[in-house]
Scaffold this motif. Structure first.
Motif, PDB file in Angstrom:
ATOM      1  N   PHE A 137       0.841  -1.179   0.000  1.00  0.00           N
ATOM      2  CA  PHE A 137       0.000   0.000   0.000  1.00  0.00           C
ATOM      3  C   PHE A 137       0.888   1.245   0.000  1.00  0.00           C
ATOM      4  O   PHE A 137       1.909   1.285   0.694  1.00  0.00           O
ATOM      5  CB  PHE A 137      -0.918   0.021   1.225  1.00  0.00           C
ATOM      6  CG  PHE A 137      -1.879  -1.136   1.264  1.00  0.00           C
ATOM      7  CD1 PHE A 137      -3.124  -1.039   0.654  1.00  0.00           C
ATOM      8  CD2 PHE A 137      -1.542  -2.319   1.913  1.00  0.00           C
ATOM      9  CE1 PHE A 137      -4.006  -2.100   0.688  1.00  0.00           C
ATOM     10  CE2 PHE A 137      -2.413  -3.383   1.949  1.00  0.00           C
ATOM     11  CZ  PHE A 137      -3.655  -3.280   1.332  1.00  0.00           C
ATOM     12  N   PHE A 138       0.491   2.247  -0.777  1.00  0.00           N
ATOM     13  CA  PHE A 138       1.182   3.539  -0.787  1.00  0.00           C
ATOM     14  C   PHE A 138       0.246   4.569  -0.186  1.00  0.00           C
ATOM     15  O   PHE A 138      -0.911   4.689  -0.605  1.00  0.00           O
ATOM     16  CB  PHE A 138       1.579   3.931  -2.210  1.00  0.00           C
ATOM     17  CG  PHE A 138       2.514   2.956  -2.861  1.00  0.00           C
ATOM     18  CD1 PHE A 138       3.850   2.914  -2.484  1.00  0.00           C
ATOM     19  CD2 PHE A 138       2.065   2.074  -3.823  1.00  0.00           C
ATOM     20  CE1 PHE A 138       4.718   2.009  -3.064  1.00  0.00           C
ATOM     21  CE2 PHE A 138       2.923   1.168  -4.417  1.00  0.00           C
ATOM     22  CZ  PHE A 138       4.260   1.133  -4.029  1.00  0.00           C
ATOM     23  N   LYS A 139       0.752   5.305   0.788  1.00  0.00           N
ATOM     24  CA  LYS A 139      -0.093   6.245   1.528  1.00  0.00           C
ATOM     25  C   LYS A 139       0.557   7.627   1.533  1.00  0.00           C
ATOM     26  O   LYS A 139       1.740   7.785   1.856  1.00  0.00           O
ATOM     27  CB  LYS A 139      -0.281   5.754   2.961  1.00  0.00           C
ATOM     28  CG  LYS A 139      -1.228   6.618   3.794  1.00  0.00           C
ATOM     29  CD  LYS A 139      -1.387   6.074   5.209  1.00  0.00           C
ATOM     30  CE  LYS A 139      -2.159   4.769   5.224  1.00  0.00           C
ATOM     31  NZ  LYS A 139      -2.481   4.362   6.618  1.00  0.00           N
ATOM     32  N   ALA A 140      -0.226   8.650   1.149  1.00  0.00           N
ATOM     33  CA  ALA A 140       0.240  10.038   1.153  1.00  0.00           C
ATOM     34  C   ALA A 140      -0.761  10.896   1.902  1.00  0.00           C
ATOM     35  O   ALA A 140      -1.910  10.506   2.123  1.00  0.00           O
ATOM     36  CB  ALA A 140       0.402  10.539  -0.282  1.00  0.00           C
ATOM     37  N   ILE A 141      -0.310  12.090   2.296  1.00  0.00           N
ATOM     38  CA  ILE A 141      -1.163  13.024   3.026  1.00  0.00           C
ATOM     39  C   ILE A 141      -1.526  14.176   2.096  1.00  0.00           C
ATOM     40  O   ILE A 141      -0.697  14.648   1.311  1.00  0.00           O
ATOM     41  CB  ILE A 141      -0.440  13.564   4.277  1.00  0.00           C
ATOM     42  CG1 ILE A 141       0.050  12.398   5.151  1.00  0.00           C
ATOM     43  CG2 ILE A 141      -1.350  14.475   5.086  1.00  0.00           C
ATOM     44  CD1 ILE A 141       0.952  12.828   6.289  1.00  0.00           C
TER      45      ILE A 141
END
Length: 311
Positions: A171-175
């Motif tokens: 999973f790739f998670k950004a804000i």
């Protein structure tokens, strides 16, 4: 102290005017030994007129003051101001020290202290181990090209290949920080990158704690240090950074993360694969505690101020 009441340009201008008025009206400077200017504009607009011959001036640098477009950015004036030249200048990294001295080779004293340091009580190593069923890679910068969002999008499109390589869900998670175009959010969504709402400073340790690696593909020459990777490292998260700016000073291969040559996406991928393959062999928090903690920065500042008061 300058109190920020607004994020708008007009609001900040009003805050600066009120600050200047308070400085000119203040009588507290008479007994002061050391004057600390955390931003140049505070020195040029207000503090300069209050300096006496017995005052020791300390100026703390920020990346935008050297590479930005502020109306107070006047290098010729700065070079000819002897109080400025003879002051103690604090910069957050060896990289930025070199950049400052390129523009101002006549400065008498330039010292490296990592800004205010990382609060290692709030940002501390996560207790859980790498989950067996999934891998989470994080990105915590503004979602623009200067911060490398295009590399994150490319990375998202490589997710299936990475999952096949590691045999795990990735999973790739950004804000959602600093995004100005809906097109960018659409591209991130198509790449399978999860974009979460803005997170407060107090909750950032929780965000880092969910990660197995943090990517920091910045292109900003004004990246005088890089607090995001240091915060992640304090939480025990290895980082992937460009071999540029201040990054090589704390992103140490096989220790706190891996480096790649700027603009080389293949090397960027290889660096991330290396980190994910040997996730549990890195000791990133050790680097932070040794040279980038608030305790370390406080001791360095205390030493400088004490020496000025006694001289």
């Amino acid at each position: 102290v300058l109190q920020r009441n607004s994020d708008s340009k007009w609001g900040q201008l009003i805050d600066l005017v009120l600050y200047g008025w308070k400085i000119r009206a203040s009588k507290k400077f008479t007994g002061a030994d050391v004057i600390f200017a955390n931003h140049f504009n505070l020195y040029w607009t207000s503090l300069k007129s209050k300096l006496k011959s017995n005052h020791h001036l300390i100026i703390h640098w920020h990346g935008s003051e050297l590479f930005g477009s502020s109306r107070f950015r006047n290098f010729e004036l700065w070079r000819s101001d002897m109080r400025f030249v003879e002051a103690t200048h604090i910069v957050p990294s060896e990289y930025f020290k070199k950049e400052v001295l390129k523009e101002f080779p006549n400065l008498k004293r330039v010292l490296v202290i990592p800004s205010g340091g990382i609060d290692t009580h709030a940002f501390h190593e996560k207790k859980s181990s790498n989950p067996s069923g999934e891998i989470v890679v994080g990105f915590a910068g503004h979602l623009n090209k200067a911060k490398g969002v295009d590399f994150l999008i490319k990375l998202g499109h490589e997710r299936k290949a990475l999952e096949n390589r590691f045999g795990k869900k990735i999973f790739f998670k950004a804000i959602k920080y600093g995004v100005k175009e809906d097109e960018t959010l659409d591209e991130l969504q198509k790449a399978g990158v999860q974009v979460v709402p803005p997170i407060t400073k107090e909750k950032m340790p929780q965000f880092y704690g969910e990660l197995d690696a943090l990517v920091f593909p910045t292109r900003r020459k004004s990246e005088s240090l890089g607090l995001v990777p240091l915060e992640a490292m304090a939480c025990g998260v290895p980082v992937v950074c460009p071999n540029a700016f201040a990054c090589p000073e704390y992103c140490i291969p096989s220790s706190s993360g891996e480096l790649y040559e700027p603009e080389n996406f293949e090397q960027f991928m290889e660096a991330l694969i290396c980190v994910l393959s040997r996730w549990d062999t890195y000791q990133p928090s050790k680097v932070v505690h040794e040279r980038y903690s608030q305790e370390y920065a406080s001791k360095e500042y205390a030493t400088i101020i004490s020496s000025k008061r006694s001289s």
